[in-house]
Design an enzyme around this catalytic site. Structure first.
Site, PDB file in Angstrom:
ATOM      1  N   LYS A  90       0.799  -1.218   0.000  1.00  0.00           N
ATOM      2  CA  LYS A  90       0.000   0.000   0.000  1.00  0.00           C
ATOM      3  C   LYS A  90       0.841   1.283   0.000  1.00  0.00           C
ATOM      4  O   LYS A  90       0.457   2.288  -0.563  1.00  0.00           O
ATOM      5  CB  LYS A  90      -0.927   0.021   1.221  1.00  0.00           C
ATOM      6  N   GLU A 133      -9.843   5.847   3.107  1.00  0.00           N
ATOM      7  CA  GLU A 133     -10.670   4.775   3.655  1.00  0.00           C
ATOM      8  C   GLU A 133      -9.748   3.587   3.884  1.00  0.00           C
ATOM      9  O   GLU A 133      -8.696   3.490   3.252  1.00  0.00           O
ATOM     10  CB  GLU A 133     -11.778   4.392   2.658  1.00  0.00           C
ATOM     11  N   SER A 181       1.723  -9.769  -0.937  1.00  0.00           N
ATOM     12  CA  SER A 181       1.357  -8.358  -0.780  1.00  0.00           C
ATOM     13  C   SER A 181       1.615  -7.796   0.602  1.00  0.00           C
ATOM     14  O   SER A 181       1.822  -6.592   0.751  1.00  0.00           O
ATOM     15  CB  SER A 181      -0.117  -8.173  -1.151  1.00  0.00           C
TER      16      SER A 181
HETATM   17  C1  LIG Z   1      -5.163  -4.075   1.106  1.00  0.00           C
HETATM   18  C2  LIG Z   1      -4.470  -5.313   0.923  1.00  0.00           C
HETATM   19  C3  LIG Z   1      -4.806  -6.187  -0.134  1.00  0.00           C
HETATM   20  C4  LIG Z   1      -5.965  -5.972  -1.052  1.00  0.00           C
HETATM   21  O1  LIG Z   1      -5.932  -4.799  -1.809  1.00  0.00           O
HETATM   22  P1  LIG Z   1      -5.583  -4.782  -3.348  1.00  0.00           P
HETATM   23  O2  LIG Z   1      -5.883  -3.409  -3.764  1.00  0.00           O
HETATM   24  O3  LIG Z   1      -6.435  -5.806  -4.019  1.00  0.00           O
HETATM   25  O4  LIG Z   1      -4.137  -5.119  -3.467  1.00  0.00           O
HETATM   26  C5  LIG Z   1      -4.032  -7.317  -0.313  1.00  0.00           C
HETATM   27  N1  LIG Z   1      -3.003  -7.608   0.521  1.00  0.00           N
HETATM   28  C6  LIG Z   1      -2.696  -6.812   1.555  1.00  0.00           C
HETATM   29  C7  LIG Z   1      -1.558  -7.210   2.443  1.00  0.00           C
HETATM   30  C8  LIG Z   1      -3.388  -5.639   1.784  1.00  0.00           C
HETATM   31  O5  LIG Z   1      -3.053  -4.866   2.812  1.00  0.00           O
END
Ligand SMILES: *Cc1c(COP(=O)(O)O)cnc(C)c1O
Length: 406
Positions: free
Chosen positions: A102, A124, A390
């Site tokens: 993020k 948000e 992610s």
């Molecule tokens: C917010 C988040 C997601 C999902 O958001 P995307 O916009 O689909 O990437 C996925 N993995 C993590 C660790 C997140 O914090």
């Protein structure tokens, strides 16, 4: 692979950026109340020029390197590879400052907001990762920060709420509807309507009215920009056979796919949250359950009832608990450019334990869905798979402890 390349030829050029109205194929656009027109127009007319100015790129790249810790490693997960009989690399976005992808987008949008003369930031958040990333960068750059968060998510993600508060942000609970991400988004939009001049709204995924999906995808595209040269260092080729990522709104997937979108030989794989099962009534698998509709400013696939009411989604992971999907992903789904899979809550938990025990990496529950997706691919020893990890799992320890019966 050859068949895929032929079938997709007619869509060449439609994936990397939307048309001038913000459409990827039939999805996108800017469906906004009149009161938001000036803000969105200002952003639309200036974002590309500002983003690609030399001094912007210099400042953005320097922060990614020294503050976020980029490039994030591309790690050859040997034991996970062995288990799947293939070669698997993990793109370690979990090692970024604040623990997820993020922050790439948050830094980019904050630098942009400063150049637009804004001094108040709203956001948000679902899992709290986007809220933490926003509050972090606001502290760094001395900006006022207000984060909207569903009341239910505030309970589920207490450590992240504490982090945001410590960073100086005001966290406002969204108490309507399912009290989760979509409700927090509604509140943030309301705030922006009321504060059009001094406030920039940092949307945390590739959703919202044009130009947000394109802008966020470009900021997150650093993920695949690095993947290409890192993979070349590891294997001699910039191209994997598969890129796998989880999809909530779709920003980590958009970033991981970006520099491969027009390389049709690369199979893009998106993994959505099936929750308790696609047909259980408690799911967040938007492409499987959704129909075309308008949500939060753009036309995309949306989980909705016959008469167009948004359906409450469910996922064990707050970051995937969203009834929509970015317009780029709706287009990737409709054209067949990406394969869309889903993993249940249980499969995600199992995958999280598998990764932890095989590699000593505790993933975010969101990222665990991407790992779970590997079981559904017919992988061979000839494949090279990159999974976008992610985020890290610290925020999900309560769910993992529950799974262990603690
Ligand atoms: C917010 C988040 C997601 C999902 O958001 P995307 O916009 O689909 O990437 C996925 N993995 C993590 C660790 C997140 O914090």
């Amino acid at each position: 692979m050859i068949n895929r390349t032929i079938a997709l030829a007619k869509y060449k050029g439609t994936f990397e950026q939307p048309d001038i109205f913000g459409y990827y194929g039939g999805f996108g656009g800017a469906y906004i109340p009149e009161m938001l027109y000036p803000n969105v127009e200002e952003l639309k007319s200036r974002y590309l020029k500002i983003m690609y100015e030399d001094d912007f790129q210099k400042e953005f790249r320097a922060l990614l390197k020294d503050y976020v810790g980029r490039p994030s490693p591309l790690y050859h997960a040997k034991r996970l590879s062995e288990k799947h009989g293939t070669t698997i690399f993990l793109k370690r976005e979990d090692l970024n400052h604040t623990g997820a992808h993020k922050i790439n987008n948050t830094i980019g949008q904050l630098l942009l907001a400063r150049r637009l003369g804004k001094h108040r930031i709203i956001a948000e958040t679902g899992a709290g990762q986007h809220g933490v990333a926003t509050a972090t960068v606001c502290a760094l750059m001395d900006m006022q920060c207000v984060v909207y968060m569903g009341e239910k998510d505030i309970e589920r993600q207490a450590p992240n709420v504490a982090r945001m508060k410590m960073l100086g942000a005001t966290v406002i609970p969204a108490t309507s509807g399912s009290k989760t991400l979509k409700d927090a988004t509604n509140e943030a939009i309301r705030d922006w309507i009321n504060n059009p001049v001094d406030t920039h709204y940092i949307i945390g995924s590739v959703v919202g009215p044009h130009p947000y999906p394109d802008m966020v995808a470009r900021f997150q595209s650093i993920i695949s920009e690095e993947m290409r040269w890192q993979l070349k260092e590891h294997t001699g080729s910039e191209f994997p056979t598969h890129v796998v990522a989880c999809v909530g709104g779709g920003s980590n997937a958009a970033g991981a796919f970006y520099h491969y979108l027009e390389e049709f030989a690369v199979q893009l794989v998106a993994v959505e949250a099936a929750g308790c099962g696609i047909r259980s009534g408690m799911s967040a698998a938007t492409t499987q359950l959704g129909k075309a509709g308008i949500l939060h400013g753009s036309k995309s696939l949306v989980m909705q009832t016959e008469d167009g009411q948004v359906v409450e989604p469910h996922s064990i992971s707050a970051g995937l608990d969203y009834p929509g999907i970015g317009p780029l992903h709706a287009h990737l789904y409709e054209t067949g450019r990406a394969l869309f899979l889903s993993a249940t809550d249980e499969e995600a938990i199992d995958a999280a334990f598998e990764l932890t025990r095989l590699e000593g990496i505790i993933p975010a529950l969101e990222s665990a869905h991407a790992i779970a997706g590997l079981d559904q691919l017919k992988l061979t020893s000839k494949d090279t798979v990159v999974v976008c990890l992610s985020g890290r799992g610290d925020k999900d320890m309560a769910a993992y402890m529950k799974a262990m019966g603690e």
